[in-house]
Design a protein around this motif. Structure first.
Motif, short mmCIF file in Angstrom:
data_model
loop_
_atom_site.label_atom_id
_atom_site.label_comp_id
_atom_site.label_asym_id
_atom_site.label_seq_id
_atom_site.Cartn_x
_atom_site.Cartn_y
_atom_site.Cartn_z
N GLY A 35 0.79 -1.23 0.00
CA GLY A 35 0.00 0.00 0.00
C GLY A 35 0.82 1.27 0.00
O GLY A 35 0.27 2.36 -0.17
N ALA A 36 2.14 1.17 0.18
CA ALA A 36 2.99 2.36 0.13
C ALA A 36 3.10 2.84 -1.31
O ALA A 36 3.12 2.04 -2.24
N ARG A 37 3.17 4.14 -1.47
CA ARG A 37 3.36 4.67 -2.82
C ARG A 37 4.46 5.72 -2.81
O ARG A 37 4.61 6.47 -1.86
N LEU A 38 5.22 5.74 -3.89
CA LEU A 38 6.30 6.68 -4.05
C LEU A 38 5.78 7.90 -4.80
O LEU A 38 5.19 7.78 -5.87
N VAL A 39 5.99 9.08 -4.22
CA VAL A 39 5.46 10.32 -4.79
C VAL A 39 6.63 11.18 -5.25
O VAL A 39 7.55 11.48 -4.49
N ASP A 40 6.61 11.57 -6.52
CA ASP A 40 7.63 12.46 -7.06
C ASP A 40 7.29 13.92 -6.75
O ASP A 40 6.12 14.32 -6.78
N VAL A 41 8.32 14.71 -6.51
CA VAL A 41 8.17 16.15 -6.29
C VAL A 41 9.11 16.84 -7.30
O VAL A 41 10.31 16.92 -7.07
N PRO A 42 8.59 17.29 -8.42
CA PRO A 42 9.47 17.83 -9.46
C PRO A 42 10.10 19.17 -9.07
O PRO A 42 9.50 19.98 -8.35
N ASP A 43 11.31 19.36 -9.55
CA ASP A 43 11.99 20.66 -9.51
C ASP A 43 12.14 21.25 -8.11
O ASP A 43 11.85 22.42 -7.88
N VAL A 44 12.61 20.42 -7.17
CA VAL A 44 13.04 20.99 -5.89
C VAL A 44 14.51 21.41 -6.04
O VAL A 44 15.20 21.02 -6.99
N ALA A 45 14.99 22.22 -5.11
CA ALA A 45 16.36 22.71 -5.19
C ALA A 45 17.35 21.62 -4.81
O ALA A 45 17.25 21.03 -3.73
N GLY A 46 18.28 21.32 -5.70
CA GLY A 46 19.36 20.41 -5.37
C GLY A 46 20.35 21.08 -4.45
O GLY A 46 20.22 22.27 -4.10
N PRO A 47 21.39 20.39 -4.03
CA PRO A 47 22.34 20.98 -3.09
C PRO A 47 23.06 22.21 -3.63
O PRO A 47 23.51 23.05 -2.86
N ASP A 48 23.15 22.32 -4.97
CA ASP A 48 23.77 23.50 -5.56
C ASP A 48 22.74 24.49 -6.10
O ASP A 48 23.08 25.43 -6.81
N GLY A 49 21.47 24.27 -5.77
CA GLY A 49 20.40 25.17 -6.19
C GLY A 49 19.74 24.80 -7.50
O GLY A 49 18.63 25.26 -7.79
N ARG A 50 20.40 23.97 -8.29
CA ARG A 50 19.78 23.55 -9.55
C ARG A 50 18.65 22.57 -9.28
O ARG A 50 18.72 21.79 -8.33
#
Length: 365
Positions: free
Chosen positions: A58-73
């Motif tokens: 029943g667990a589901r993996l949820v994507d979160v597009p375009d968060v800030a990476g460690p260098d801001g990209r």
């Protein structure tokens, strides 16, 4: 027979889920009638999300597009949402060292993307939060994460200090207060930090001194990072000496002092989440493993925890490792003829290891 196969990842070569499948398929190639249950393990660091999703119905993996990476990209964030409302976030997914591609940024790397992932989990209705702290690229004391949840630095006039993420040290020097008034509330079920790190925030065992060099900090940067964390502690308060405060570049401290989190050893928490104690209660054998097995493997790591649980349940265990500094461990390097050969085809040699263990077991019975 009932076999539980619960390895950690063999870091840099194969993840825990694929390692478990290779071991179990090798065992079944020799003893096809046995019941084999795969439970890929993790300790709150790399592979925690994959382990939770693969072993939790029943667990589901949820994507979160375009968060800030460690260098801001922008990078892709992810969290797992369980049926009971628990969300699991792995810090390394959005704020991990590998995302920098070798271009380390000891002074500017941020945890903001993990905070954006946490915010998305709250938006999805999470009522409890587990945060795996491991593999961080940053020594920002978790400020980037907290800022994504609404925390701000204020100057003596009560105005927001600008550009805190682009120049955190200058912002901390200009600030006189840490403002929580616009922060999102923690979920009602609480926030639990999963880590096997017990280091405090500051000092010779602290986040900068111990882990800063892994993130590219040299003789010039280390005093600056220590001063940064000292200043953050002055503003945020709490207890910088709390065990685990130094985890993930001080992110442990940020969430403890800034958001009311608590720390739990990662491997036992993940094992409970996956239902491993219950599975071992009816098992006849445990097989576990990791890339390199040594004395530290039994000190809070995933392999040590599952072996401990097996011992408590009276179940014999077998360990498979890429390489081992201890006797009695089946190594892939011995099966393949060399460490490099084992690393080049880990699934093949894990399959062979599973078969070898089954052959050994059959010979005993």
């Amino acid at each position: 027979m009932r076999i539980v196969v619960a390895p950690d990842s063999f870091k840099g070569t194969i993840d825990a889920a694929d390692a478990a499948e290779a071991l179990s398929s090798g065992w079944r190639s020799v003893r096809s009638a046995d019941e084999v249950r795969c439970v890929p393990m993790a300790d709150g660091g790399e592979g925690t999300l994959a382990a939770v999703v693969s072993a939790s119905p029943g667990a589901r993996l949820v994507d979160v597009p375009d968060v800030a990476g460690p260098d801001g990209r922008p990078v892709r964030g992810q969290f797992a949402l369980l049926p009971d409302g628990t969300a699991v976030v792995e810090l390394a997914v959005a704020s991990g060292l590998p995302l920098l591609g070798g271009e380390l940024r000891p002074l500017t790397a941020t945890t903001r993307g993990t905070g954006e992932t946490v915010a998305a989990a709250l938006d999805a209705g999470a009522t409890r939060l587990l945060v795996g702290l491991g593999g961080s690229a940053s020594t920002d004391g978790g400020f980037g994460l907290l800022s994504a949840l609404g925390a701000r630095l204020l100057d003596r006039t009560g105005h927001v200090v600008p550009d805190a993420l682009s120049d955190l040290d200058a912002a901390l020097d200009a600030a006189t207060a840490f403002d929580r008034s616009r922060m999102r509330f923690a979920p009602s079920g609480g926030v639990v930090l999963l880590t096997d790190v017990t280091n405090p925030l500051l000092g010779e065992r602290g986040a900068a001194a111990v882990y800063g060099p892994q993130k590219g900090a040299g003789e010039r940067e280390l005093p600056l990072l220590e001063r940064r964390l000292e200043r953050l502690a002055e503003l945020v308060g709490g207890d910088p000496s709390h065990p685990g405060a130094g985890a993930a570049g001080g992110t442990g401290y940020g969430l403890l002092a800034g958001w009311g989190a608590v720390v739990e050893p990662g491997a036992p928490a993940v094992a409970r989440l996956l239902g491993l104690p219950g599975l071992l209660a009816s098992a006849d054998l445990l097989i576990t493993g990791e890339g390199r097995y040594d004395a530290t493997s039994l000190q809070g790591k995933a392999v040590g925890e599952v072996v401990r649980l097996a011992e408590a349940a009276g179940v014999p265990s077998r360990v498979v490792a890429g390489e081992s500094a201890a006797d009695g461990v089946l190594t892939l390097s011995s099966l393949a003829g060399s460490a490099s050969a084992a690393r080049s085809e880990p699934a093949r040699w894990l399959h062979r290891a599973g078969a070898a263990l089954a052959e050994q077991w059959a010979a005993r019975t």
